[in-house]
Design a protein around this motif. Structure first.
Motif: not given
Ligand code: ADP
Ligand code: MG
Lengths: 255, 300
Positions: B12, B48, B51-55, B68-69, B74-75, B80, B82
């Motif tokens: 990334k 991140r 956890l699918g927050l950042v591609a 994750y998505a 998920p939870i 998590a 963060l």
């Protein structure tokens, strides 16, 4: 989706935002109503026992839609401002679902605010009319249509705010954009000759169409869109913004 | 054993600058893995992405074998922690968790249970705006525990905790991993915070893995003696059969000799030692070198 809407409602009612905005909206409406009641019957103003007075006062609350737009903007952008998007999108990684839940919540919240504004309006206008010897019927003189129009304006502006907020993400930026869009654009279109005929398409023009009765308050009856077109147009804007946002800004990396 | 977390060749970049540059790692159920590296190493970006927050630009991140998505709830599978900033300041701790429960379809009872588990029951109705950093970390942890997940991912959870809090966190993570069988991935830029807790360590710097292995293997690393001497001690040491490396700052690192032997040799050859110590942990040195390199880079 029910769970998501419940979560969004809880978000809404668990901070100070909702009652501060409700107070602002009611204060604005109350102040305007007090003024129109106080000034009724004076030079150029319809008297309290007239239908014109009822119609003028009944739609006063529609002006609070600028505030409910800000409410919608804050509902969306506070996720970014306070970084609550972390827990929101960890629980619901399919981000579009969160936007849909927010729109549904905005609809409910808008109806609630609309009901509050109309309750206050009725509580002021009905006694003012009756004590002056006028007649009031909830089903006459376009009262139902104006009521629906004001509630629709208040509600649709919440949705519009949510869409704008999703698109812009920065709270201050989104509020500024909303204000410029609804106020400045209005002023420009109305004041530049040649653009005036587009006035009915501006946000303000469309909003007026929601509760316009064709009544002439001395400026000449405004040329407005049909109410159905106006509702469709505002809903369309809100959904379009939300849709564009869902495929762009909402998808961005959350760092 | 089940592979709970699996990252393969993750990359990334932000604005063309790589933040994570080809990281692969796995975490097994029932173990605690430390994800260690200096500030800016790429730890947060990795987590991140996971956890699918950042591609990610490329590579795959799987939890329980899925993205994750793609996890249905998920939870309930992954908890998590963060950062300690993701709270609305005028919302109460209880409301924050109740919102998560409602969205995830979890029973409301989990809210107070989780608050109790992290020792925040007394502050349930207080606004988060008035919380200390340590309380926010605990609240974040409560959020991670809501769904009773079997995977915990924590980004610098010890930040802002006092020594007692850090001790509590250690016990907590051990309990979840070793007794409840959870897979725990915990990041830190402070080795000492986690070295007594983790079973495995992964060291990352500049977005790349530097070293990884069980903490036992990493800390077993050949013992060496760190010394500073007045005068030229190096030939004496080498003459006695030791292997010596010299740092730019004049520090000598001696292998193949015990600390007693080095001391006796200095006495016999009348060399004054201004510093002598055992470097027990290879891991410590790796970590310090990384941090030094980064600081030097920042100065030049
Ligand atoms: N949003 C961002 N924009 C630009 N650079 C970023 C961004 N997030 C992180 N970085 C950079 O990526 C690198 C790794 O950052 P990060 O993952 O936060 O490291 P760590 O958590 O190990 O401190 C750093 O050099 C950081 O400056
Ligand atoms: Mg970090």
């Amino acid at each position: 989706m029910t769970g998501l809407v419940k979560a969004e409602l809880r978000k809404f009612f668990s901070t100070r935002l909702w009652w501060i905005m409700l107070l602002v909206v009611l204060a604005w409406t109350g102040l305007g109503l007090s003024l129109s009641i106080a000034l009724a019957g004076m030079e150029g103003q319809p008297a309290r026992d007239t239908v014109e007075f009822q119609q003028m006062a009944w739609i006063y609350g529609g002006g609070t839609s600028s505030f409910t737009m800000i409410l919608g903007i804050v509902m969306m952008t506070s996720e970014y401002r306070h970084r609550t998007f972390n827990s929101t999108f960890l629980v619901t990684p399919v981000r579009g679902r969160v936007i849909v839940a927010k729109l549904v919540t905005g609809l409910l919240v808008g109806l609630l605010f609309g009901a509050a504004v109309m309750t206050l309006t009725a509580a002021a206008v009905i006694p003012a009319t009756l004590t002056a010897g006028g007649e009031f019927s909830p089903f006459a003189n376009e009262i139902p249509r104006m009521t629906a129009g004001v509630v629709a304006a208040i509600t649709l502006y919440v949705l519009l705010g949510i869409g704008l907020g999703a698109l812009i993400r920065n709270q201050v930026g989104a509020i500024m954009t909303g204000i410029v869009w609804t106020f400045l654009l209005e002023t420009i279109v109305v004041s530049v000759p040649g653009l005036q005929e587009f006035g009915k398409w501006t946000p303000g023009g469309v909003t007026t169409a929601l509760y316009d009765t064709g009544a002439d308050f001395g400026f000449g009856a405004a040329e407005v869109l049909p109410m159905g077109t106006a509702v469709a147009l505002l809903t369309g804007y809100a959904l379009l913004f939300s849709l564009i946002a869902s495929f762009t800004t909402v998808r961005r990396d959350l760092v | 054993m089940t592979t709970a977390i699996e990252i393969t060749d993750l990359r990334k970049s932000f604005g063309g600058v790589p933040a994570v540059d080809g990281v692969s790692l796995t975490v097994q159920a029932g173990t605690i893995t430390g994800y260690l590296g200096p500030n800016g190493a790429g730890k947060t970006t990795t987590l991140r992405c996971l956890l699918g927050l950042v591609a990610p630009d490329s590579g795959t991140c799987l939890v329980n074998g899925r993205r994750y998505a793609d996890l249905p709830k998920p939870i309930t599978e992954v908890g998590a922690v963060l950062e300690a900033t993701g709270f609305h300041p005028s919302r109460s701790a209880r409301d924050h968790l109740a919102i998560m429960c409602a969205a995830a379809g979890l029973p409301r009872a989990r809210v107070d249970e989780a608050l109790g588990e992290v020792g925040l029951a007394h502050a349930a109705n207080k606004r988060v705006g008035g919380f200390s950093l340590g309380m926010r970390q605990r609240l974040a942890l409560a959020g991670a525990l809501l769904g009773r997940p079997k995977i915990l991912i924590l980004d610098e959870p010890a930040n802002g905790l006092d020594p007692a809090g850090i001790e509590w966190l250690r016990g907590f993570l051990r309990h979840w991993a070793h007794e409840l069988g959870a897979a725990v991935l915990v990041s830190s830029h402070v080795l000492a915070e986690v070295e007594q807790t983790v079973d495995n360590a992964i060291i990352i710097a500049g977005g790349r893995l530097v070293r990884h292995g069980s903490i036992a293997d990493l800390t077993r690393g050949e013992q060496q003696i760190r010394i500073r001497a007045l005068g030229d001690f190096r030939p004496v040491l080498e003459g006695a059969g030791a292997r010596v490396t010299e740092g730019p700052d004049g520090v000598l690192r001696v292998k193949g000799m015990s600390i007693d032997e080095v001391g006796r040799l200095a006495l016999n050859s009348r060399v004054v030692l201004t510093e002598i110590s055992e470097e027990r942990y290879d891991l410590h040195r790796v970590f310090l070198d990384l941090t030094d390199a980064r600081t030097e880079g920042a100065h030049s």
